[in-house]
Each structure stands twice: as structure tokens, then as C-alpha cells.
Motif scaffolding. Sequence first.
Motif, mmCIF file in Angstrom:
data_model
loop_
_atom_site.group_PDB
_atom_site.id
_atom_site.type_symbol
_atom_site.label_atom_id
_atom_site.label_comp_id
_atom_site.label_asym_id
_atom_site.label_seq_id
_atom_site.Cartn_x
_atom_site.Cartn_y
_atom_site.Cartn_z
ATOM 1 N N ALA A 1 7.802 -136.219 36.549
ATOM 2 C CA ALA A 1 7.257 -137.579 36.856
ATOM 3 C C ALA A 1 5.824 -137.458 36.869
ATOM 4 O O ALA A 1 5.129 -138.671 36.372
ATOM 5 N N TRP A 2 5.158 -136.494 37.085
ATOM 6 C CA TRP A 2 3.662 -136.401 37.017
ATOM 7 C C TRP A 2 3.265 -136.743 35.496
ATOM 8 O O TRP A 2 2.363 -137.397 35.016
ATOM 9 N N ALA A 3 3.924 -135.859 34.453
ATOM 10 C CA ALA A 3 3.591 -135.942 33.264
ATOM 11 C C ALA A 3 3.970 -137.245 32.639
ATOM 12 O O ALA A 3 2.992 -137.844 32.127
ATOM 13 N N GLU A 4 4.958 -137.987 33.111
ATOM 14 C CA GLU A 4 5.023 -139.362 32.607
ATOM 15 C C GLU A 4 4.102 -140.275 33.255
ATOM 16 O O GLU A 4 3.510 -141.242 32.415
ATOM 17 N N LEU B 1 5.825 -141.327 43.275
ATOM 18 C CA LEU B 1 4.558 -141.227 43.125
ATOM 19 C C LEU B 1 3.978 -142.373 43.487
ATOM 20 O O LEU B 1 4.310 -143.623 43.162
ATOM 21 N N GLU B 2 2.960 -142.354 44.400
ATOM 22 C CA GLU B 2 2.190 -143.514 44.885
ATOM 23 C C GLU B 2 0.786 -143.198 44.880
ATOM 24 O O GLU B 2 0.137 -142.424 45.301
ATOM 25 N N VAL C 1 2.129 -137.155 44.367
ATOM 26 C CA VAL C 1 3.632 -136.981 44.454
ATOM 27 C C VAL C 1 3.795 -136.840 45.831
ATOM 28 O O VAL C 1 3.453 -136.382 46.971
ATOM 29 N N LYS C 2 4.996 -137.986 46.468
ATOM 30 C CA LYS C 2 5.269 -138.028 47.771
ATOM 31 C C LYS C 2 6.631 -136.983 47.868
ATOM 32 O O LYS C 2 7.720 -136.961 47.374
ATOM 33 N N ARG C 3 6.314 -135.683 48.631
ATOM 34 C CA ARG C 3 7.149 -134.802 48.874
ATOM 35 C C ARG C 3 7.978 -134.801 50.057
ATOM 36 O O ARG C 3 8.838 -134.063 50.210
#
Length: 424
Positions: free
Chosen positions: A189-192, A218-219, A223-225
Motif C-alpha cells: 500500500a505504501w508503494a502504491e 493509509l491516512e 500507515v494505520k496499523r
Amino acid sequence: MSIRGSAAGRDQPQRTRTGQRSAPPVRPRTAPTVTVRQNRALMSTYGNFSAPIGSRRAPALRTVGTRERRSHLTAPRVPTVGIDIGGTKVMAGVVDADGNILEKLRTETPDKSKSPKVVEDTIVELVLDLSDRHDVHAVGIGAAGWVDAERNRVLFAPHLSWRNEPLRDRITSRLSVPVLVDNDANTAAWAEWRFGAGRGEDHLVMITLGTGIGGAILEDGQVKRGKWGVAGEFGHMQVVPGGHRCACGNRGCWEQYSSGNALVREARELAAADSPVAYGIIEHVKGNIGEITGPMITELAREGDAMCIELLQDIGQWLGVGIANLAAALDPSCFVIGGGVSAADDLLIGPARDAFKRQLTGRGYRPEARIVRAQLGPEAGMVGAADLARLVARRFRRAKRRRVERYERYERFAESRRDTQDTA
């Protein structure tokens, strides 16, 4: 008798007219003299900078701590290694600050029955191999499993023998570089968000369709973990009470209806029942039903096989139902669909968009999130892991490392000479 200008009297307290002693005058401070021994003690604060003599496989320096930066905007623009660990393969690559892959390696994932150390050995060997040709500043690992909030331990990995495994600490101790560990869906998700289909989005949800379903949130660039680090396990939301049994132990999980496993299961069941609609795929595998795979179903669907097209439509409809549920809970602006099953593209995502519009709460009275296919393909997890690792990367360059190593060797030589003279 005046002592003005007298070296002997400069630091002596002066008497005032009342007879009381005043404080001595303040002298300007000068830099203290630092001995070789003190220098060595100061340098040891950073740990062992030098590699063994003749070594060419020490990837980087050990520094004081690995404090994580708050934003990728402040991270150093240095090359890092990203590692994506899946159920069948381990992919490692050197990635620059713009998301470009400079070199990539791939190997098979050790069997689940193997000890955690076997997987760690695989990771270390890949990193050392890449460090022979690249200046490695940090390592990011995307693991297919639950990673704790500290991003140190893999709490559970369904395809590996990791159970509460302190992966970050173990790898760091063997590589002497900062290491960051995260869930593979989070890294994808971070990469996209950084380089792919999610660029410019403030609120993004990633859904990865593989053997199961993974996810990430992601907000505002974060990244919301969740509290315990295991947020985003969308595949185990219950969508059919009492439905198909899931490997997690529950019934009716979303991934039992919209994943690669679900796609293959339905195709094999139709083929095993000798259904007329399955004759095409039965002929394709020459009656060996166990050879039916997800990519094969996608390929036949593109060639016009009616059953395969219908199966992908079913998977897509269930995907849209789940996305509508996530939209009601999270209200993102964009859903990015990745993973191997997303290769079906509009054969899958088209039905998903239709089902999403039919199931969305408040449809017609609220903005609708975009549903798009991921752009970075199977390398997304690796690229995202490498880019996240820049948050803990150090700014040391190869030239500086060599300079420090030479200085350390000189300090050790001077110390040994002094000790020899003292004992003589």
C-alpha cells in the motif's frame, strides 16, 4: 601592589572595598585536549564501525540507534533493500529514492516446516549478495503475517514457522544495518501511495487478492496499523455466517468468497462434478483437475471461456460487497486492488465496481470512492518495504565509512604501540 596583567594573579579572587572576596573572573573556554584513548572511547559510542580486514560483505555501518523519521520527505535519498516474503517466494531488490528497482533477486520460500533461522539465512544471503554491488543503507522487510506494533516481532505467519519471532532484532544483529519489518500488505500500500495508483490520495485502502485477502489503510501519509499492529486483516471479516470454513478457524470469511483460493476451489468443484460448463478447462488440463490454477483460469477467461469469465465475475461481485462494507466503515477516497488475482483486470474489477455501487450505504447521496487496479504489480511489496526502510536509513556514504574505518585502525595501532612501550 597591582597584579593586573600578572599571569600568577589572573585567577586569584580580588578584594572589594568592603574587604569581601569577589569571585574570580570568568576566563574564556578553550577546546579541551582529547587523548587518543578518549577519542577511542568516543568512537566506541557508535559501535564497531570497521569490518574484518579483507571483508567485502559488510553492508553498512552501525550507528547510535535507528530512530524512525516522521515523514518520507525528511528521509535521506539513499538506496535501500526491500524484501517481500510470501508463501512461495522471497524477492529482494535495491530500490532508489524514486522507487526505481536497481537490481532484483528472487528465490523460493523455505518450507513451512523449516526453522525460522532458515528463513533468516535466506534474507541475510540475499542482502549480502546485493551489498556486494550496492551501498546498502537500510533493509525493509514485508512479511506475510501479523507484525506487532513495534514492528519487531512477527506474531504469526500462516505460510512460515514464525510464531512471535523477533525478526527485526535477529536480522539487525547479523547485518549491522537498520532493519524495518512490516506486514506485506502495508508495504504494498505504501508503494502504491508513493509511486503507483494511489499517488495524491489522502485516504487510501489497499486490498491484496492472492491466496487470501490482505489489506492496509493509509491516512495523511501514515500507515494505520492499529493498537496491536494487526489492522487491515480484511480477509477475515465475516460476510456469510456459517459459510465456508476458513483456515483461521472461522466460517464465512470474506477471503473464502473473493480470493485466489476461492477462484480455484470453485473451478475444481465444477470440474470434479463433470459439469458441462467445465469441459473447456477439463480438456485444458487433460483431466488432471489438481493442475487447475488461478492464472490458468484468468488466461482461459481472456480467451473467452464462459465458465472462467463467470467465475471471475462471481469473485468480483463478492469483492464489491466487501469494499462497500469497508467504505461504510472507513470512507476512503480510493481503493487500490493488488495481488495476483488482480491480473484479471476488468474481468474482475468491472463486476466489483458494479456490486460496490449496488451495495454502498447511502448510494446516490454520497461521493463514491474510486476502485483502481494497482500499478506496481508483484514488486509493490518489495518497493514499499525498501522505501519505508528509508525512514530508518542512515546518511553515511561509502567514502565516509572507509574514512572512519581507517581512523579506527589507526587508533587501534596507536593504542597497541603505547601499550607496548608501557610494558617495555
